[in-house]
Design a protein around this motif. Structure first.
Motif, PDB file in Angstrom:
ATOM      1  N   ALA A   1      11.938  -0.127  13.405  1.00 53.47           N
ATOM      2  CA  ALA A   1      12.557   0.271  12.137  1.00 53.47           C
ATOM      3  C   ALA A   1      14.041  -0.063  12.111  1.00 53.47           C
ATOM      4  O   ALA A   1      14.651  -0.117  11.047  1.00 53.47           O
ATOM      5  N   GLY A   2      14.615  -0.309  13.271  1.00 56.39           N
ATOM      6  CA  GLY A   2      16.051  -0.537  13.366  1.00 56.39           C
ATOM      7  C   GLY A   2      16.490  -1.958  13.094  1.00 56.39           C
ATOM      8  O   GLY A   2      17.686  -2.226  12.986  1.00 56.39           O
ATOM      9  N   GLU A   3      15.540  -2.883  13.016  1.00 56.98           N
ATOM     10  CA  GLU A   3      15.894  -4.290  12.817  1.00 56.98           C
ATOM     11  C   GLU A   3      15.240  -4.824  11.552  1.00 56.98           C
ATOM     12  O   GLU A   3      14.041  -4.643  11.332  1.00 56.98           O
ATOM     13  N   GLU A   4      16.019  -5.520  10.743  1.00 56.40           N
ATOM     14  CA  GLU A   4      15.514  -6.037   9.471  1.00 56.40           C
ATOM     15  C   GLU A   4      14.303  -6.957   9.680  1.00 56.40           C
ATOM     16  O   GLU A   4      13.349  -6.929   8.899  1.00 56.40           O
TER      17      GLU A   4
ATOM     18  N   LEU B   1       6.150  -3.413  10.543  1.00 61.01           N
ATOM     19  CA  LEU B   1       6.016  -1.977  10.792  1.00 61.01           C
ATOM     20  C   LEU B   1       5.532  -1.266   9.534  1.00 61.01           C
ATOM     21  O   LEU B   1       4.629  -0.421   9.581  1.00 61.01           O
ATOM     22  N   ARG B   2       6.129  -1.607   8.398  1.00 51.84           N
ATOM     23  CA  ARG B   2       5.732  -0.958   7.143  1.00 51.84           C
ATOM     24  C   ARG B   2       4.286  -1.291   6.786  1.00 51.84           C
ATOM     25  O   ARG B   2       3.533  -0.418   6.307  1.00 51.84           O
ATOM     26  N   ALA B   3       3.880  -2.542   7.008  1.00 53.49           N
ATOM     27  CA  ALA B   3       2.494  -2.923   6.722  1.00 53.49           C
ATOM     28  C   ALA B   3       1.533  -2.131   7.601  1.00 53.49           C
ATOM     29  O   ALA B   3       0.461  -1.702   7.155  1.00 53.49           O
ATOM     30  N   TRP B   4       1.930  -1.913   8.850  1.00 58.26           N
ATOM     31  CA  TRP B   4       1.101  -1.142   9.792  1.00 58.26           C
ATOM     32  C   TRP B   4       1.002   0.316   9.350  1.00 58.26           C
ATOM     33  O   TRP B   4      -0.077   0.908   9.395  1.00 58.26           O
ATOM     34  N   ILE B   5       2.118   0.890   8.905  1.00 61.55           N
ATOM     35  CA  ILE B   5       2.102   2.273   8.407  1.00 61.55           C
ATOM     36  C   ILE B   5       1.199   2.377   7.184  1.00 61.55           C
ATOM     37  O   ILE B   5       0.403   3.316   7.058  1.00 61.55           O
TER      38      ILE B   5
ATOM     39  N   TYR C   1       9.521   4.667   7.624  1.00 62.36           N
ATOM     40  CA  TYR C   1       9.157   3.602   6.681  1.00 62.36           C
ATOM     41  C   TYR C   1      10.364   3.139   5.879  1.00 62.36           C
ATOM     42  O   TYR C   1      10.517   1.957   5.570  1.00 62.36           O
ATOM     43  N   ALA C   2      11.239   4.087   5.536  1.00 64.13           N
ATOM     44  CA  ALA C   2      12.361   3.804   4.634  1.00 64.13           C
ATOM     45  C   ALA C   2      13.586   3.234   5.333  1.00 64.13           C
ATOM     46  O   ALA C   2      14.562   2.885   4.666  1.00 64.13           O
ATOM     47  N   ALA C   3      13.558   3.116   6.631  1.00 65.58           N
ATOM     48  CA  ALA C   3      14.733   2.635   7.364  1.00 65.58           C
ATOM     49  C   ALA C   3      15.234   1.321   6.780  1.00 65.58           C
ATOM     50  O   ALA C   3      14.467   0.389   6.557  1.00 65.58           O
TER      51      ALA C   3
ATOM     52  N   LYS D   1       4.974   5.200  -3.798  1.00 64.92           N
ATOM     53  CA  LYS D   1       3.992   4.971  -2.746  1.00 64.92           C
ATOM     54  C   LYS D   1       3.685   6.235  -1.953  1.00 64.92           C
ATOM     55  O   LYS D   1       2.543   6.452  -1.534  1.00 64.92           O
ATOM     56  N   PHE D   2       4.694   7.083  -1.755  1.00 68.73           N
ATOM     57  CA  PHE D   2       4.521   8.214  -0.847  1.00 68.73           C
ATOM     58  C   PHE D   2       4.312   9.560  -1.529  1.00 68.73           C
ATOM     59  O   PHE D   2       4.033  10.541  -0.845  1.00 68.73           O
ATOM     60  N   ALA D   3       4.450   9.640  -2.833  1.00 67.66           N
ATOM     61  CA  ALA D   3       4.314  10.936  -3.501  1.00 67.66           C
ATOM     62  C   ALA D   3       2.959  11.570  -3.203  1.00 67.66           C
ATOM     63  O   ALA D   3       2.875  12.748  -2.805  1.00 67.66           O
ATOM     64  N   ALA D   4       1.887  10.816  -3.368  1.00 66.47           N
ATOM     65  CA  ALA D   4       0.552  11.357  -3.106  1.00 66.47           C
ATOM     66  C   ALA D   4       0.323  11.541  -1.609  1.00 66.47           C
ATOM     67  O   ALA D   4      -0.287  12.523  -1.177  1.00 66.47           O
ATOM     68  N   ARG D   5       0.813  10.607  -0.824  1.00 73.09           N
ATOM     69  CA  ARG D   5       0.638  10.691   0.629  1.00 73.09           C
ATOM     70  C   ARG D   5       1.268  11.952   1.202  1.00 73.09           C
ATOM     71  O   ARG D   5       0.734  12.576   2.106  1.00 73.09           O
TER      72      ARG D   5
END
Length: 199
Positions: A106-109, A115-119, A141-143, A157-161
């Motif tokens: 999450a720390g590197e662009e 990582l986000r696709a995996w989450i 996810y938001a990093a 994307k995350f409201a329901a989650r």
């Protein structure tokens, strides 16, 4: 010179240029974590393999943390994928080791998209694995997000989650607000010369 020295120390800990055994005392504890990270970054798959082997065999919490962080510091896409796979291997990671295992990505662009696709793909399983700390997934996810458009997309994307996750709605709200503040700060600075305080 400093990085080369750290690389040598980390390789010595991993036993890469010797007997292959773990030698924790080959580097002082206060620099061992950095030395291991440099050794894995410079040594590629061979160093990662050695770190993983020693991690699996270790029960020492500090050493496990240092090895895990070192493995998570690589920017190699294939090794990053292996780190994500470790998160779901039964009995391997303690709950408090889940975020260190993938947090480096999450720390590197360059490593955030995978990582986000995996989450996205494994959200339910991740949340269950991390419960009751699953709400923190949203900040992972938001990093790096720093625009209103990203804040809107994250919220949608995350409201329901997050609705039924302990602390989830509040975590999402705070994360979205943080992204919007970042965006506002960037907008406010646009076109402004660098200002230095005068005394």
């Amino acid at each position: 010179a400093g990085r080369a020295r750290m690389d040598r120390a980390g390789r010595a800990v991993l036993g890469l240029d010797g007997d292959g055994a773990l030698h924790p005392d080959a580097a002082a504890q206060d620099i061992r974590g950095v030395a291991l990270a440099v050794a894995v970054q410079e040594g590629g798959k061979a160093a990662f393999d050695a770190a993983e082997r020693h991690f699996r065999a270790s029960r020492d919490a500090v050493l496990r943390s240092q090895l895990l962080s070192a493995m998570g510091s690589t920017q190699d896409p294939a090794l990053n994928a292996r780190m994500r796979e470790l998160a779901f291997e039964d009995g391997l990671l303690r709950r408090n080791e889940m975020f260190p295992a993938v947090g480096g990505q999450a720390g590197e662009e360059a490593t955030r998209p995978a990582l986000r696709a995996w989450i996205d793909e494994h959200f339910d399983a991740l949340e269950a694995r991390l419960s009751p700390a699953g709400a923190a997934i949203v900040s992972l996810y938001a990093a790096g997000m720093c625009s209103d458009a990203e804040a809107d997309a994250l919220e949608a994307k995350f409201a329901a989650r997050m609705a039924d996750v302990e602390g989830g709605p509040r975590e999402l709200q705070q994360t979205v607000e943080s992204i919007r503040m970042c965006a506002a700060n960037v907008a406010a600075r646009k076109g402004e010369p660098l200002a230095f305080p005068s005394h």
